[in-house]
Design a protein around this motif. Structure first.
Motif, PDB file in Angstrom:
ATOM      1  N   TYR A 262       1.081  -1.399   0.203  1.00  0.00           N
ATOM      2  CA  TYR A 262       0.028  -0.210   0.059  1.00  0.00           C
ATOM      3  C   TYR A 262       1.473   1.226  -0.096  1.00  0.00           C
ATOM      4  N   SER A 264       1.661   5.815   0.160  1.00  0.00           N
ATOM      5  CA  SER A 264       1.302   6.726   0.507  1.00  0.00           C
ATOM      6  C   SER A 264       0.276   7.852   0.274  1.00  0.00           C
ATOM      7  N   ASN A 414      -8.523  -3.051   0.842  1.00  0.00           N
ATOM      8  CA  ASN A 414      -8.668  -2.489   0.938  1.00  0.00           C
ATOM      9  C   ASN A 414      -8.933  -2.234   2.707  1.00  0.00           C
ATOM     10  N   GLN A 415      -7.528  -3.761   3.080  1.00  0.00           N
ATOM     11  CA  GLN A 415      -7.936  -3.758   4.463  1.00  0.00           C
ATOM     12  C   GLN A 415      -6.542  -2.488   4.562  1.00  0.00           C
ATOM     13  N   LYS A 417      -6.084   0.243   3.892  1.00  0.00           N
ATOM     14  CA  LYS A 417      -6.338   1.405   3.821  1.00  0.00           C
ATOM     15  C   LYS A 417      -7.249   2.014   5.837  1.00  0.00           C
ATOM     16  N   ALA A 418      -6.376   1.362   6.537  1.00  0.00           N
ATOM     17  CA  ALA A 418      -6.631   2.061   7.929  1.00  0.00           C
ATOM     18  C   ALA A 418      -5.078   2.015   8.181  1.00  0.00           C
ATOM     19  N   ALA A 419      -4.298   1.849   7.345  1.00  0.00           N
ATOM     20  CA  ALA A 419      -2.545   3.147   7.541  1.00  0.00           C
ATOM     21  C   ALA A 419      -3.076   4.419   6.802  1.00  0.00           C
ATOM     22  N   ASP A 420      -3.889   4.501   5.954  1.00  0.00           N
ATOM     23  CA  ASP A 420      -4.247   6.390   5.921  1.00  0.00           C
ATOM     24  C   ASP A 420      -5.823   6.459   6.059  1.00  0.00           C
ATOM     25  N   PRO A 421      -6.207   6.820   7.318  1.00  0.00           N
ATOM     26  CA  PRO A 421      -7.597   6.998   7.509  1.00  0.00           C
ATOM     27  C   PRO A 421      -8.452   7.636   6.660  1.00  0.00           C
ATOM     28  N   ALA A 422      -7.997   8.658   5.887  1.00  0.00           N
ATOM     29  CA  ALA A 422      -8.491   9.397   4.663  1.00  0.00           C
ATOM     30  C   ALA A 422      -8.565   9.836   3.045  1.00  0.00           C
ATOM     31  N   ASP A 423      -7.706   7.820   3.437  1.00  0.00           N
ATOM     32  CA  ASP A 423      -8.681   6.831   2.030  1.00  0.00           C
ATOM     33  C   ASP A 423      -9.706   6.685   2.332  1.00  0.00           C
ATOM     34  N   GLY A 424     -10.885   6.705   1.055  1.00  0.00           N
ATOM     35  CA  GLY A 424     -12.307   6.361   1.413  1.00  0.00           C
ATOM     36  C   GLY A 424     -12.427   5.920   0.073  1.00  0.00           C
TER      37      GLY A 424
END
Length: 441
Positions: A262, A264, A414-415, A417-424
């Motif tokens: 994933y 940045s 999709n899991q 994405k927790a490394a970037d809370p702004a990624d929706g």
């Protein structure tokens, strides 16, 4: 006194016990032997089809029990073993591993690896019993295999392999994540294809151990090259020649040695690689019929493409970079180029045949064995003008076929994405469209 065996046998370097062909726990290399008998006065059948392939049956009342032997290091960073003929009065040994009977007698072929040797023995004879060989001749019109083979054959027709025709970038490229630069080589034999999904450089690694972009924020690679990579930089070259550098935020392992990472930030304006659908055997059933790594005349060969480097060995790269190799991100000017190479895929269930002793013209001189630094090199198929990703090498002959892990990879993407809370965003692999090719099931 024990009777000499009349069957094939393996012995270690002191000849104390037979080996099983292939890798064992204490071996540093794997061996394969494929039958390649010489038919004397043979007759051929008319061509016939088996699903998507064209074959011919040859038969003869007399034959020599010739064979092909090959050896591959089980460590992709080590050179392949050497093979020598201990009985030149009985057989000849070709550069392609072909062992040909001269007279009746016991042939002994020695394979020397990094830590040991093995000897293969066979009693060579001329037999008068009927022998039959079914040979692969090509793919049927309208099949996916025929399309892929046609694209690659046309791309190499009339050209010669070498740096001028295989280097992805021109001389002077700087494979760095801090000061990247490089112009595409317009004379590369597949220059009409966009290789932008393959990373340009990795921090501290130059252009080796590449990552392949499958969404703007995810890339696939070999797991074993991801150690200590979290937070490190990786660079891609865009369609318009700019360079985008991002960091690795997270990674997950799938299969034996596959990995999804994933990033940045999104890497935009880059051709994203698609993968084969998990239903691809309907369009390419021959890859189920073929035998993994078989180099006999019946081997079903599908040409593929890998992106690696042109040094020939990891030690050559390290020698070029000097004592700081792997520890700095400077001085990669004219380091070993990114090189586009051909391979022969003999089975799509994670086996790639690199030695290509039977590679047909015009691809004969374009295939080459895997060598040090090829770890994570992506394996592509050219389909409908695009490069379709199948997997990243983790050994001299193995990769995790991404199509078998589509759901797993999508879940991981999709899991992470927790490394970037702004990624929706919601992510999924792009699936290649094979609907234009014959469905054989």
């Amino acid at each position: 006194m024990a009777q000499e065996p009349e069957f094939d046998s393996w012995f270690d370097n002191v000849g104390s016990y037979p080996y099983v062909i292939g890798q064992t726990v204490d071996d540093d290399f794997s061996i394969e032997v494929s039958e390649s008998p010489l038919l004397i006065g043979s007759t051929s059948s008319p061509p016939f089809t088996t699903k998507d392939i064209i074959q011919v049956t040859n038969s003869a009342a007399t034959s020599d029990n010739n064979f092909v032997i090959s050896a591959m290091s089980n460590d992709i960073e080590s050179p392949n073993p050497s093979i020598q003929n201990l009985t030149p009065e009985i057989v000849t040994l070709g550069n392609d591993g072909k062992v040909t009977r001269l007279v009746d007698g016991k042939a002994r072929i020695q394979v020397d690896g990094k830590t040991g040797s093995r000897i293969f023995e066979r009693t060579m004879t001329r037999s008068t019993s009927n022998a039959v060989i079914t040979s692969f001749k090509g793919f049927v019109e309208g099949s996916l295999g025929n399309h892929i083979m046609g694209v690659i054959n046309a791309a190499v027709e009339g050209k010669s392999p070498g740096g001028a025709s295989q280097n992805l970038f021109q001389d002077g490229a700087v494979y760095s994540t801090s000061t990247p630069s490089g112009e595409l080589n317009p004379n590369m034999f597949l220059s009409t294809y966009d290789f932008g999904a393959v990373s340009f450089a990795r921090e501290g690694m130059g252009n080796i151990f590449p990552f392949t972009l499958v969404t703007p924020r995810h890339a696939l690679c070999a797991w074993h090259v991801t150690g200590n990579i979290d937070g490190k930089n990786i660079t891609w070259r865009t369609k318009t020649g700019e360079f985008v550098t991002v960091r690795i935020l997270a990674r997950r392992k799938f299969g034996s040695d596959g990995a999804v990472v994933y990033l940045s930030a999104p890497v935009n304006n880059v051709e994203i690689a698609s993968v084969l659908p998990d239903t691809f055997p309907r369009r390419l059933p021959s890859m189920r019929l073929g035998t993994a790594q078989n180099r006999g005349p019946e081997a079903i060969v599908l040409p593929g493409i890998i992106v690696s480097h042109n040094s020939g060995s990891l030690s050559a790269i390290q020698s070029y970079w000097g004592k700081n190799a792997g520890a700095t991100d400077t001085n990669y000017i004219n380091s070993p180029h990114k090189k586009i190479r051909l391979v022969d895929i003999a089975h799509l269930s994670s086996i790639v045949n690199f030695n290509a002793a039977h590679t047909a013209a015009p691809r004969t001189n374009w295939a080459s064995p895997a060598y040090g630094g090829d770890s994570s090199a992506p394996v592509f198929l050219p389909i409908n003008g695009k490069l379709v990703y199948t997997g990243s090498l983790y050994s001299a002959s193995m990769y995790d076929h991404a199509s078998y892990y589509i759901d797993v990879i999508n879940t991981y993407m999709n899991q992470m994405k927790a490394a970037d809370p702004a990624d929706g965003n919601t992510y999924a692999l792009q699936i290649a469209d094979l609907s234009g090719f014959t469905n054989f099931q």
